[in-house]
Design a protein around this motif. Structure first.
Motif, PDB file in Angstrom:
ATOM      1  N   SER A 185      40.644  41.840  39.544  1.00  0.00           N
ATOM      2  CA  SER A 185      41.274  40.400  39.288  1.00  0.00           C
ATOM      3  C   SER A 185      39.899  39.274  39.626  1.00  0.00           C
ATOM      4  CB  SER A 185      42.401  40.080  40.010  1.00  0.00           C
ATOM      5  OG  SER A 185      43.598  40.730  39.638  1.00  0.00           O
ATOM      6  N   PHE A 186      39.601  38.478  38.630  1.00  0.00           N
ATOM      7  CA  PHE A 186      38.631  37.506  38.722  1.00  0.00           C
ATOM      8  C   PHE A 186      39.125  36.255  38.889  1.00  0.00           C
ATOM      9  CE2 PHE A 186      36.597  41.250  36.747  1.00  0.00           C
ATOM     10  CZ  PHE A 186      35.485  41.307  37.710  1.00  0.00           C
ATOM     11  N   MET A 187      38.761  35.382  39.992  1.00  0.00           N
ATOM     12  CA  MET A 187      39.228  33.903  40.002  1.00  0.00           C
ATOM     13  C   MET A 187      38.229  33.067  40.112  1.00  0.00           C
ATOM     14  SD  MET A 187      42.633  34.458  42.330  1.00  0.00           S
ATOM     15  CE  MET A 187      43.939  35.877  41.871  1.00  0.00           C
ATOM     16  N   PRO A 188      37.480  32.730  39.163  1.00  0.00           N
ATOM     17  CA  PRO A 188      36.410  32.001  38.933  1.00  0.00           C
ATOM     18  C   PRO A 188      36.760  30.214  39.066  1.00  0.00           C
ATOM     19  CG  PRO A 188      36.865  32.646  36.844  1.00  0.00           C
ATOM     20  CD  PRO A 188      37.553  33.355  37.713  1.00  0.00           C
ATOM     21  N   LEU A 244      32.374  32.266  32.331  1.00  0.00           N
ATOM     22  CA  LEU A 244      31.735  32.672  31.192  1.00  0.00           C
ATOM     23  C   LEU A 244      30.709  33.987  31.560  1.00  0.00           C
ATOM     24  CD1 LEU A 244      30.909  29.407  29.292  1.00  0.00           C
ATOM     25  CD2 LEU A 244      32.589  31.133  28.889  1.00  0.00           C
ATOM     26  N   LYS A 245      30.075  33.944  32.552  1.00  0.00           N
ATOM     27  CA  LYS A 245      29.250  34.844  33.216  1.00  0.00           C
ATOM     28  C   LYS A 245      30.045  36.374  33.477  1.00  0.00           C
ATOM     29  CE  LYS A 245      25.786  35.950  36.675  1.00  0.00           C
ATOM     30  NZ  LYS A 245      26.410  37.390  37.136  1.00  0.00           N
ATOM     31  N   ILE A 246      31.325  36.111  34.006  1.00  0.00           N
ATOM     32  CA  ILE A 246      32.292  37.273  33.968  1.00  0.00           C
ATOM     33  C   ILE A 246      32.560  37.968  32.570  1.00  0.00           C
ATOM     34  CG2 ILE A 246      34.579  37.888  34.968  1.00  0.00           C
ATOM     35  CD1 ILE A 246      34.201  35.797  37.238  1.00  0.00           C
ATOM     36  N   CYS A 247      32.695  37.104  31.834  1.00  0.00           N
ATOM     37  CA  CYS A 247      33.401  37.395  30.400  1.00  0.00           C
ATOM     38  C   CYS A 247      32.064  38.279  29.731  1.00  0.00           C
ATOM     39  CB  CYS A 247      33.616  36.333  29.451  1.00  0.00           C
ATOM     40  SG  CYS A 247      35.144  35.453  29.850  1.00  0.00           S
ATOM     41  N   ASP A 248      30.911  37.836  30.047  1.00  0.00           N
ATOM     42  CA  ASP A 248      29.689  38.670  29.266  1.00  0.00           C
ATOM     43  C   ASP A 248      29.457  39.811  30.198  1.00  0.00           C
ATOM     44  OD1 ASP A 248      27.446  38.283  27.409  1.00  0.00           O
ATOM     45  OD2 ASP A 248      26.373  38.405  29.249  1.00  0.00           O
ATOM     46  N   CYS A 289      40.653  40.148  30.327  1.00  0.00           N
ATOM     47  CA  CYS A 289      41.811  39.663  29.482  1.00  0.00           C
ATOM     48  C   CYS A 289      42.137  38.195  30.423  1.00  0.00           C
ATOM     49  CB  CYS A 289      42.824  40.555  29.857  1.00  0.00           C
ATOM     50  SG  CYS A 289      44.428  39.563  29.160  1.00  0.00           S
ATOM     51  N   PRO A 290      41.736  36.839  29.693  1.00  0.00           N
ATOM     52  CA  PRO A 290      41.733  35.963  30.371  1.00  0.00           C
ATOM     53  C   PRO A 290      43.248  35.382  30.514  1.00  0.00           C
ATOM     54  CG  PRO A 290      40.306  35.548  28.699  1.00  0.00           C
ATOM     55  CD  PRO A 290      41.049  36.997  28.300  1.00  0.00           C
ATOM     56  N   ILE A 291      43.699  34.748  31.552  1.00  0.00           N
ATOM     57  CA  ILE A 291      45.212  34.424  31.605  1.00  0.00           C
ATOM     58  C   ILE A 291      45.089  33.231  32.409  1.00  0.00           C
ATOM     59  CG2 ILE A 291      45.191  35.663  33.983  1.00  0.00           C
ATOM     60  CD1 ILE A 291      48.330  36.224  33.495  1.00  0.00           C
ATOM     61  N   ASP A 348      40.714  44.175  33.005  1.00  0.00           N
ATOM     62  CA  ASP A 348      40.404  43.402  34.205  1.00  0.00           C
ATOM     63  C   ASP A 348      41.086  41.953  33.762  1.00  0.00           C
ATOM     64  OD1 ASP A 348      39.265  45.388  35.694  1.00  0.00           O
ATOM     65  OD2 ASP A 348      37.182  44.964  35.313  1.00  0.00           O
ATOM     66  N   MET A 349      41.693  41.189  35.024  1.00  0.00           N
ATOM     67  CA  MET A 349      42.178  39.892  34.540  1.00  0.00           C
ATOM     68  C   MET A 349      41.295  38.855  35.061  1.00  0.00           C
ATOM     69  SD  MET A 349      44.948  41.196  33.149  1.00  0.00           S
ATOM     70  CE  MET A 349      45.570  39.543  32.913  1.00  0.00           C
ATOM     71  N   LEU A 350      41.067  37.983  34.210  1.00  0.00           N
ATOM     72  CA  LEU A 350      40.273  36.907  34.716  1.00  0.00           C
ATOM     73  C   LEU A 350      41.232  35.620  34.602  1.00  0.00           C
ATOM     74  CD1 LEU A 350      37.466  35.393  34.954  1.00  0.00           C
ATOM     75  CD2 LEU A 350      37.748  34.860  32.119  1.00  0.00           C
ATOM     76  N   PHE A 351      41.567  34.839  35.751  1.00  0.00           N
ATOM     77  CA  PHE A 351      42.453  33.961  35.945  1.00  0.00           C
ATOM     78  C   PHE A 351      41.570  32.557  35.929  1.00  0.00           C
ATOM     79  CE2 PHE A 351      44.429  37.455  38.002  1.00  0.00           C
ATOM     80  CZ  PHE A 351      45.778  37.413  37.567  1.00  0.00           C
ATOM     81  N   ILE A 352      41.965  31.825  35.031  1.00  0.00           N
ATOM     82  CA  ILE A 352      41.261  30.722  34.769  1.00  0.00           C
ATOM     83  C   ILE A 352      41.825  29.388  35.182  1.00  0.00           C
ATOM     84  CG2 ILE A 352      40.059  31.844  32.732  1.00  0.00           C
ATOM     85  CD1 ILE A 352      42.198  30.146  30.944  1.00  0.00           C
ATOM     86  N   LYS A 353      43.011  29.301  35.812  1.00  0.00           N
ATOM     87  CA  LYS A 353      43.938  28.227  35.985  1.00  0.00           C
ATOM     88  C   LYS A 353      43.424  27.196  36.966  1.00  0.00           C
ATOM     89  CE  LYS A 353      48.026  26.821  35.259  1.00  0.00           C
ATOM     90  NZ  LYS A 353      48.333  26.490  33.624  1.00  0.00           N
TER      91      LYS A 353
END
Length: 280
Positions: A4-7, A14-18, A23-25, A48-53
């Motif tokens: 899980s990533f929580m930027p 965007l760096k994590i996406c690269d 999967c953005p959530i 892996d989950m990318l929490f963008i909230k």
């Protein structure tokens, strides 16, 4: 094991996406259903989950340069209560899901889910909405009709995020939205239609009609709209040809919610109502 990533910033996300297959959530109201398991078992995610909230840059909600800008983190409920939300989109939001879902779900998530039955999609197609996409390499914009490719399929690249939706500010004065479903609320559409038009001196000068859940993507036919505008003085004569254009392009399917025959009939009935009643 899923990470899980929580930027906290868009640049970090965007760096994590690269660097990772993520999967953005945001609200997760579609993703949690899509990955649902049996009762009592947590949803299964393969990426892996990318929490963008928590990314403030994705919470923009403003009028700018003749467009409405809706950030990817804007919830359906916030949009429902925004004074600048176009009426046709507001009508759809009123009938969408339940309050608890609207408090969590986002319009960006509804777009990226790319369901032909997505409630906000017909209004967004009718409004000529544009999606804003960003990656570490740059940014681009696509009309929503080019972004959604089919059921669950979009033009979003693996290293991109949908950051905002842009809607041209218009002055249409006739709007209509109708959703056919099993219930009046908290139900998935069997068929939906969104119409927005401008009437000047008893003449329709602009019209856009989009129909959901009758094909792989939302159906909006510029050919039919142009035929109506060009024959404003003699619509009775041209309407059969307009209906024929729709009849050829509306191709629903049978599924657990409805039959193709029912969807086709309801869609055609709604088109008759829109052209013969709403915009008279």
């Amino acid at each position: 094991m899923v990470k899980s990533f929580m930027p906290k910033t868009l640049a970090e996300a965007l760096k994590i996406c690269d660097e990772h297959d993520v999967c953005p959530i945001a609200g997760g109201t579609d993703l949690m259903v899509r990955n649902h398991q049996s009762a009592g078992i947590l949803p299964t995610f393969t990426k892996d989950m990318l929490f963008i909230k928590n990314i403030d840059e994705l919470t923009v909600l403003e009028k700018k340069d003749m467009h409405l800008i809706i950030g990817a983190n804007i919830t359906l409920n916030r949009l429902l209560n925004w004074e600048n939300t176009p009426q046709i989109l507001h009508l759809a939001l009123q009938e969408m899901a339940a309050p608890a879902i609207r408090n969590m779900g986002t319009i960006a998530g509804n777009i990226c889910n790319a369901s032909p039955a997505g409630d906000t999609l017909p209004p967004l197609y009718a409004l000529d909405a544009i999606v804003c996409l960003k990656s570490i390499a740059g940014e681009r914009e696509l009309p929503i009709r080019e972004f959604i490719l089919g059921p669950g399929k979009t033009a979003l690249k693996e290293n991109e995020l949908l950051t905002a939706i842009k809607i041209p500010i218009g002055d249409n004065n006739i709007n209509f939205y109708k959703k056919a479903a099993m219930r009046k609320a908290a139900a998935i559409s069997k068929v939906s239609i969104a119409m927005t038009a401008k009437k000047e001196k008893d003449k329709i000068v602009n019209i856009a009609i989009a129909i959901g859940a009758v094909g792989p993507t939302v159906v909006r036919l510029a050919e039919a709209e142009d035929m109506f505008i060009k024959n404003n003085e003699n619509t009775g004569k041209v309407l059969p040809d307009i209906y024929d254009v729709y009849d050829r392009q509306i191709k629903p399917i049978d599924d657990i919610r409805s039959t193709a025959k029912y969807r086709k009939q309801v869609a055609m009935n709604l088109l008759h109502y829109v052209y013969e009643k709403c915009i008279k």
